[in-house]
Design an enzyme around this catalytic site. Structure first.
Site, PDB file in Angstrom:
ATOM      1  N   ASP A  44       0.855  -1.186   0.000  1.00  7.30           N
ATOM      2  CA  ASP A  44       0.000   0.000   0.000  1.00  7.30           C
ATOM      3  C   ASP A  44       0.893   1.239   0.000  1.00  7.30           C
ATOM      4  O   ASP A  44       1.898   1.310   0.709  1.00  7.30           O
ATOM      5  CB  ASP A  44      -0.912  -0.011   1.234  1.00  7.30           C
ATOM      6  CG  ASP A  44      -2.052   0.980   1.107  1.00  7.30           C
ATOM      7  OD1 ASP A  44      -3.209   0.542   1.046  1.00  7.30           O
ATOM      8  OD2 ASP A  44      -1.787   2.201   1.063  1.00  7.30           O
ATOM      9  N   ILE A  45       0.517   2.217  -0.798  1.00  8.31           N
ATOM     10  CA  ILE A  45       1.318   3.444  -0.958  1.00  8.31           C
ATOM     11  C   ILE A  45       1.281   4.309   0.309  1.00  8.31           C
ATOM     12  O   ILE A  45       2.171   5.135   0.529  1.00  8.31           O
ATOM     13  CB  ILE A  45       0.803   4.235  -2.189  1.00  8.31           C
ATOM     14  CG1 ILE A  45       1.894   5.107  -2.775  1.00  8.31           C
ATOM     15  CG2 ILE A  45      -0.450   5.027  -1.881  1.00  8.31           C
ATOM     16  CD1 ILE A  45       1.555   5.663  -4.152  1.00  8.31           C
ATOM     17  N   ASN A 102     -12.769  -3.253   2.596  1.00 13.35           N
ATOM     18  CA  ASN A 102     -13.742  -2.163   2.654  1.00 13.35           C
ATOM     19  C   ASN A 102     -14.680  -2.243   1.457  1.00 13.35           C
ATOM     20  O   ASN A 102     -14.238  -2.553   0.346  1.00 13.35           O
ATOM     21  CB  ASN A 102     -13.019  -0.816   2.638  1.00 13.35           C
ATOM     22  CG  ASN A 102     -12.111  -0.643   3.837  1.00 13.35           C
ATOM     23  OD1 ASN A 102     -12.452  -1.022   4.946  1.00 13.35           O
ATOM     24  ND2 ASN A 102     -10.932  -0.089   3.611  1.00 13.35           N
ATOM     25  N   GLU A 110     -12.235   3.297  -1.251  1.00 14.93           N
ATOM     26  CA  GLU A 110     -11.790   4.389  -2.119  1.00 14.93           C
ATOM     27  C   GLU A 110     -11.566   3.922  -3.555  1.00 14.93           C
ATOM     28  O   GLU A 110     -11.821   4.654  -4.498  1.00 14.93           O
ATOM     29  CB  GLU A 110     -10.475   4.973  -1.586  1.00 14.93           C
ATOM     30  CG  GLU A 110     -10.639   5.788  -0.310  1.00 14.93           C
ATOM     31  CD  GLU A 110      -9.303   6.110   0.341  1.00 14.93           C
ATOM     32  OE1 GLU A 110      -8.257   5.936  -0.309  1.00 14.93           O
ATOM     33  OE2 GLU A 110      -9.327   6.501   1.520  1.00 14.93           O
ATOM     34  N   VAL A 111     -11.021   2.725  -3.698  1.00 18.90           N
ATOM     35  CA  VAL A 111     -10.680   2.238  -5.040  1.00 18.90           C
ATOM     36  C   VAL A 111     -11.678   1.144  -5.440  1.00 18.90           C
ATOM     37  O   VAL A 111     -11.794   0.117  -4.752  1.00 18.90           O
ATOM     38  CB  VAL A 111      -9.229   1.685  -5.077  1.00 18.90           C
ATOM     39  CG1 VAL A 111      -8.890   1.195  -6.484  1.00 18.90           C
ATOM     40  CG2 VAL A 111      -8.235   2.744  -4.624  1.00 18.90           C
ATOM     41  N   HIS A 115     -10.445  -5.491  -3.265  1.00 20.78           N
ATOM     42  CA  HIS A 115      -9.102  -5.750  -2.732  1.00 20.78           C
ATOM     43  C   HIS A 115      -9.187  -6.101  -1.256  1.00 20.78           C
ATOM     44  O   HIS A 115     -10.114  -5.688  -0.561  1.00 20.78           O
ATOM     45  CB  HIS A 115      -8.183  -4.542  -2.930  1.00 20.78           C
ATOM     46  CG  HIS A 115      -8.747  -3.250  -2.412  1.00 20.78           C
ATOM     47  ND1 HIS A 115      -9.678  -2.526  -3.117  1.00 20.78           N
ATOM     48  CD2 HIS A 115      -8.516  -2.558  -1.269  1.00 20.78           C
ATOM     49  CE1 HIS A 115      -9.996  -1.438  -2.422  1.00 20.78           C
ATOM     50  NE2 HIS A 115      -9.307  -1.445  -1.295  1.00 20.78           N
ATOM     51  N   HIS A 117      -6.864  -5.841   2.300  1.00 18.39           N
ATOM     52  CA  HIS A 117      -5.696  -5.263   2.960  1.00 18.39           C
ATOM     53  C   HIS A 117      -5.152  -6.333   3.914  1.00 18.39           C
ATOM     54  O   HIS A 117      -5.918  -6.909   4.688  1.00 18.39           O
ATOM     55  CB  HIS A 117      -6.080  -4.057   3.825  1.00 18.39           C
ATOM     56  CG  HIS A 117      -6.682  -2.901   3.089  1.00 18.39           C
ATOM     57  ND1 HIS A 117      -6.017  -1.713   2.914  1.00 18.39           N
ATOM     58  CD2 HIS A 117      -7.895  -2.731   2.508  1.00 18.39           C
ATOM     59  CE1 HIS A 117      -6.785  -0.854   2.263  1.00 18.39           C
ATOM     60  NE2 HIS A 117      -7.941  -1.448   2.003  1.00 18.39           N
TER      61      HIS A 117
END
Ligand code: AMP
Length: 128
Positions: A44-45, A102, A110-111, A115, A117
């Site tokens: 993760d960025i 999420n 958000e994306v 996905h 995490h």
């Protein structure tokens, strides 16, 4: 190289220009942790823990519900097997980890590409 056009398509509206679609197409870079035929894992960025890895399946899917309702059980199982393989690779099975997924507005997604995490490397703390 993956062409997003060749990615299997789910039932929901999928934005081909979301950032994870671009990462899958290698249009933007990521720090890769693991890749196989079905999935990609990268750091993760904006890490929220010492280890913060994102895992995405290589199919068009907006969120968890889209993923599990649009694809066959083998595709779903292969993705979650890959999650477990990465947990092994990160050597966090014994110390522990948190899996977060999420979804939607209330989930704080958000994306819009499904996905997970993987958070680990230290005590992650309370849920909120
Ligand atoms: P979510 O809120 O569950 O949709 O999480 C999206 C995550 O993607 C956030 O933790 C972001 O920090 C992360 N993220 C956004 N852009 C990138 C990127 N280019 N490379 C890696 N992680 C990213």
């Amino acid at each position: 190289m993956i062409s997003i056009k060749n990615l299997p398509k789910g039932n929901s509206m999928y934005d081909n220009n979301n950032i994870f679609a671009k990462i899958l197409r290698k249009e933007i870079p990521c720090t890769q942790v693991h890749e196989d035929d079905n999935s990609l894992f990268f750091n993760d960025i904006n890490p929220q823990a010492k280890i913060h890895v994102l895992g995405i399946p290589k199919v068009q899917c907006v969120d968890f519900t889209d993923f599990v309702s649009s694809y066959d059980t083998n595709t779903i199982a292969l993705f979650f097997k890959s999650v477990d393989n990465v947990i092994d690779k990160l050597n966090i099975k014994e110390s522990g980890y948190r899996l977060v997924c999420n979804s939607g507005d209330h989930g704080g997604q958000e994306v819009p590409h499904f996905h997970v995490h993987i958070l680990a490397g230290e005590k992650i703390g309370p849920m909120r």
